[in-house]
Design an enzyme around this catalytic site. Structure first.
Site, PDB file in Angstrom:
ATOM      1  CG  ASP A   1     -16.951 -33.507  75.806  1.00  0.00           C
ATOM      2  OD1 ASP A   1     -17.384 -33.724  76.949  1.00  0.00           O
ATOM      3  OD2 ASP A   1     -15.727 -33.467  75.532  1.00  0.00           O
ATOM      4  CG  HIS A   2     -23.152 -33.839  79.683  1.00  0.00           C
ATOM      5  ND1 HIS A   2     -23.483 -32.573  80.082  1.00  0.00           N
ATOM      6  CD2 HIS A   2     -24.277 -34.591  79.897  1.00  0.00           C
ATOM      7  CE1 HIS A   2     -24.730 -32.550  80.518  1.00  0.00           C
ATOM      8  NE2 HIS A   2     -25.236 -33.761  80.409  1.00  0.00           N
ATOM      9  NE  ARG A   3     -14.782 -33.863  78.468  1.00  0.00           N
ATOM     10  CZ  ARG A   3     -13.623 -34.273  77.962  1.00  0.00           C
ATOM     11  NH1 ARG A   3     -12.590 -34.488  78.779  1.00  0.00           N
ATOM     12  NH2 ARG A   3     -13.494 -34.458  76.661  1.00  0.00           N
TER      13      ARG A   3
END
Length: 418
Positions: free
Chosen positions: A388-390
């Site tokens: 998850d790039h967040r």
């Protein structure tokens, strides 16, 4: 006259909204005790036996084997034993739900059958009408699940001949209508097959779809020399207890999650926060007859390699036998997917929502590899990390994946630690 009590399908938890009847454990006229199992049902999580909270005589059973009932639907009615009638309100409905042991896992699929009036009765809300035969005729009352099945398949219930009591339209009737090609827009597609998505498959589909909708995921890859990993497996398995490759990979994955806690986390979209977990609850993909399940090794970071290996074997066997409990399939903080067992080199794993990462492992296969400055044939594996790039940027994800690759190439120091 003794009171008649209804035992309804309880809310078993984990957001389950319905269950399929697998097997009846009592007949009409049987005397049941408090907490005696009366029916075996299958949910999207597991197969369980439901205990009746009343003592008395069974006066009716509602639903045929293979029929899906919504939570709150009546399962059986019981004429309560007179001396126990004052206590029935004190019993917690649905308490004592237990998983079915493997020996009782024989699955009976629904088939079109006619039930005599003295063996199975329908809910008292059924309207007693004649079977619908014409498009303009009234339709006998059916459950919301049957109406939904008809709606998604484009079936006009007024054209369906009900085989239930008093012409009630059952799920099997709708399925026969679909198979017979009665859909107006499919008259030329005689080979078309429609398979309802339900139970475990529905749960999997919902979770994967939500993951794709909500998580901005990225996948990165790296190849690693797994020759020493296989050697370590053989050395550690020379004793009485066998250690598999999955257990070794699990130990390395857990260590990487502790080293890079950004990936052992989840995103709270409502609170706009990233939650990092103190423990590593490792999920691992297990293929079963019902589809892909993800058993969870809770607090895997506190286990030795031997303990981790034993727990993985136990959970995998429970997954295959269909006896995993809801708690054994929830709470994962990161997941390991060893898809190499299917003979493929790589894939782009879909994150198991609401986690932040999944480590995928391809097959280990002999390939040309530069080892100690010379070309040699080595056992090579491709690793894929979807994250998850967040929760982090590429440098953290790359560090995690490189850490895993390095310890696959030199595993003994890590996996021999307590």
């Amino acid at each position: 006259m003794s009171p008649i009590r209804e035992f309804r399908l309880p809310d078993i938890g984990e957001g389950l909204i319905d269950a399929e009847i697998v097997r009846w454990l009592v007949d009409i006229g049987d005397h049941v005790q408090v907490d005696q199992p009366v029916v075996e049902v299958e949910t999207a999580k597991a197969t369980v036996e439901l205990p009746c909270p009343y003592e008395g005589t069974v006066t009716s059973r509602v639903g045929a084997v293979g029929e899906i009932l919504a939570v709150g639907s009546t399962l059986v009615t019981v004429e309560v034993t007179p001396e126990r009638s004052q206590d029935v309100g004190k019993v917690l409905v649905g308490s004592g739900v237990r998983a079915v042991p493997p020996r009782s896992r024989r699955r009976v699929r629904s088939v079109p059958v006619h039930h005599a009036a003295n063996t199975v009765v329908r809910p008292t809300s059924v309207t007693h009408t004649t079977p619908p035969a014409l498009a303009g005729a009234p339709v006998a009352v059916v459950s919301p699940l049957v109406r939904r099945l008809a709606r998604v398949n484009g079936i006009d219930l007024r054209t369906v001949q009900g085989t239930g009591a008093c012409g009630l339209v059952l799920r099997a009737d709708v399925e026969r209508a679909v198979a017979a090609g009665r859909r107006a827009d499919a008259v030329d597609c005689t080979e078309t097959e429609r398979i309802p998505i339900r139970s475990v498959r529905k749960k999997i589909a919902d979770k994967l779809s939500r993951s794709r909708r909500e998580i901005p995921d990225v996948t990165c890859w790296v190849d690693a020399d797994a020759t020493n990993l296989l050697t370590a497996r053989d050395v550690l398995s020379s004793a009485t207890e066998r250690t598999g490759v999955l257990a070794l990979l699990a130990r390395i994955c857990v260590a990487a999650a502790l080293r890079f806690p950004e990936l052992n986390s989840t995103v709270d979209t409502g609170g706009q926060e990233i939650i990092r977990f103190a423990n590593v609850n490792l999920g691992f993909a297990a293929q079963t007859d019902k589809g892909l399940l993800v058993p969870v090794v809770h607090k895997a970071n506190r286990m030795t390699l031997s303990q981790l290996s034993s727990e993985i074997r136990r959970l995998a066997e429970s997954a295959r036998s269909g006896t995993l409990t809801p708690s054994e399939m929830t709470g994962a903080t990161i997941t390991l997917n060893n898809y190499g067992r299917y003979g493929i080199d790589g894939a782009t794993p879909i994150i198991n929502h609401p986690e932040a990462a999944m480590l995928g492992v391809g097959r280990i296969v002999a390939k040309p590899w530069v080892h100690d400055g010379e070309l040699a044939v080595r056992q090579v594996v491709q690793l894929g990390l979807t994250f998850d790039h967040r929760v982090c940027n590429g440098d953290v994800a790359s560090g995690f994946l490189r850490y895993v690759a390095d310890h696959i190439e030199q595993p003994l120091k890590l996996i021999s630690a307590p």
